[in-house]
Design a protein around this motif. Structure first.
Motif, PDB file in Angstrom:
ATOM      1  N   CYS A  12       0.855  -1.185   0.000  1.00  0.00           N
ATOM      2  CA  CYS A  12       0.000   0.000   0.000  1.00  0.00           C
ATOM      3  C   CYS A  12       0.895   1.239   0.000  1.00  0.00           C
ATOM      4  O   CYS A  12       1.652   1.463   0.945  1.00  0.00           O
ATOM      5  N   ASP A  13       0.793   2.011  -1.085  1.00  0.00           N
ATOM      6  CA  ASP A  13       1.684   3.164  -1.240  1.00  0.00           C
ATOM      7  C   ASP A  13       0.953   4.447  -0.852  1.00  0.00           C
ATOM      8  O   ASP A  13       0.183   4.977  -1.643  1.00  0.00           O
ATOM      9  N   GLU A  14       1.160   4.894   0.355  1.00  0.00           N
ATOM     10  CA  GLU A  14       0.498   6.104   0.884  1.00  0.00           C
ATOM     11  C   GLU A  14      -1.014   6.034   0.672  1.00  0.00           C
ATOM     12  O   GLU A  14      -1.610   6.944   0.071  1.00  0.00           O
ATOM     13  N   PRO A  15      -1.670   4.994   1.186  1.00  0.00           N
ATOM     14  CA  PRO A  15      -3.094   4.783   0.869  1.00  0.00           C
ATOM     15  C   PRO A  15      -4.030   5.840   1.441  1.00  0.00           C
ATOM     16  O   PRO A  15      -5.155   5.949   0.988  1.00  0.00           O
ATOM     17  N   ILE A  16      -3.564   6.603   2.440  1.00  0.00           N
ATOM     18  CA  ILE A  16      -4.476   7.573   3.067  1.00  0.00           C
ATOM     19  C   ILE A  16      -4.028   9.014   2.851  1.00  0.00           C
ATOM     20  O   ILE A  16      -4.624   9.937   3.399  1.00  0.00           O
TER      21      ILE A  16
ATOM     22  N   ILE B 100     -10.004   3.255   6.132  1.00  0.00           N
ATOM     23  CA  ILE B 100      -9.062   2.503   5.289  1.00  0.00           C
ATOM     24  C   ILE B 100      -8.034   1.766   6.148  1.00  0.00           C
ATOM     25  O   ILE B 100      -7.766   0.574   5.935  1.00  0.00           O
ATOM     26  N   MET B 101      -7.477   2.436   7.138  1.00  0.00           N
ATOM     27  CA  MET B 101      -6.478   1.767   7.987  1.00  0.00           C
ATOM     28  C   MET B 101      -7.117   0.626   8.781  1.00  0.00           C
ATOM     29  O   MET B 101      -6.516  -0.440   8.929  1.00  0.00           O
ATOM     30  N   ASP B 102      -8.344   0.836   9.288  1.00  0.00           N
ATOM     31  CA  ASP B 102      -9.039  -0.247   9.999  1.00  0.00           C
ATOM     32  C   ASP B 102      -9.276  -1.434   9.066  1.00  0.00           C
ATOM     33  O   ASP B 102      -9.141  -2.593   9.459  1.00  0.00           O
TER      34      ASP B 102
END
Ligand code: ADP
Length: 261
Positions: free
Chosen positions: A171-175, A186-188
């Motif tokens: 995951c490349d900087e997903p947030i 998203i992190m959860d």
């Protein structure tokens, strides 16, 4: 055995930029690892090397016992299907529906003609629907992606990765493009996927506080070198300075405020 072994990995762009400088670490099956560091540290380059989106300049990457730089043809395609990629800007086809975007995750399993014709089996479609329902996107399934919010788009990105049946998510900087509420969802979601499905997660994060909250292991990168590899519990302010350089002051202040709140 380690799922992923990075051995003295070096990546240069052109003759000048040394983006990764003799990086070594290994990741066991089922780990949740956050890779942190300032902008330009080499985090994105590292993920792109693991997935062979770019070729490495030196060292080796082994995934599930196979040397990634040696992979060609069918073996390379198979490697890519086993790694799901999640991007900051989602990389969806905006004019297509959510379900069509998710089914694109199956393209790595198809020959060119099946891919062009968009031929998916009933089982593949059912699986895509099931994953979208699990991610809370039942109502969005037939909407065009350009009608979704950022957080919804990122969940579609995660669904597309999951239909690949991957062993690992990169995951490349997903947030990085999301508001705090959507970022938390998203992190959860990534944490749940790791905990319940056993999928290994490597996530690039700019935000050290998010890394501390979610990851069980943190790898800190500065100027292409690993300067920290360990538990979030033992990461000191001095090490945050070492990872982030001049950006660290603000981050540490931010952390203190958050934890005091
Ligand atoms: P991060 O993800 O930590 O922000 P990157 O991996 O994007 O860092 O970049 C690492 C270094 O490599 C930076 O100096 C960046 O400018 C350089 N770089 C990244 N991609 C390219 C590219 N395609 N061509 C040339 N230089 C690049």
């Amino acid at each position: 055995m380690a799922l992923l072994e990075i051995d003295t990995l070096t990546k240069r762009y052109g003759g000048e930029t040394l983006a990764l400088d003799s990086v070594s670490f290994s990741v066991d099956d089922g780990e949740f690892v956050a890779i942190i560091g300032p902008s330009g540290a080499g985090k994105s380059t590292l993920l792109r090397c693991i997935n062979r989106l770019i070729d490495i300049s030196g060292g080796d990457i082994r995934f599930d016992g196979m040397s990634v730089p040696q992979l060609r043809g069918v073996a390379l395609r198979r490697h890519r299907t086993r790694i799901g990629m999640i991007f900051q800007h989602y990389n969806l086809v905006n004019r297509l529906s959510v379900i069509e975007n998710v089914l694109h995750g199956r393209l790595g399993y198809k020959n060119t003609l099946q891919g062009i014709l968009g031929l998916y089996s009933e089982a593949e479609k059912r699986e895509a629907v099931r994953i979208l329902e699990n991610l809370g996107l039942s109502e969005q399934m037939y909407k065009r992606c350009d009608q979704l919010s950022g957080g919804q788009k990122q969940r579609v990105g995660i669904a597309r990765a999951l239909v690949q049946q991957p062993k690992m998510l990169l995951c490349d900087e997903p947030i990085a493009s999301l508001d705090p509420g959507s970022a938390k969802v998203i992190m959860d979601t990534l944490r749940d996927i790791n905990a319940t499905m056993g999928i290994t997660v490597l996530v690039n994060l700019h935000q050290v506080d998010v890394a501390l909250r979610y990851a069980r292991r943190i790898i800190g990168i500065n100027r292409g070198q690993v300067v920290y590899d360990g538990s979030p519990d033992t990461l000191t302010n001095a090490q945050i300075y070492q990872i982030y350089g001049s950006e660290a002051g603000e981050l540490i202040l931010d952390l203190k405020e958050r934890y005091a709140a």
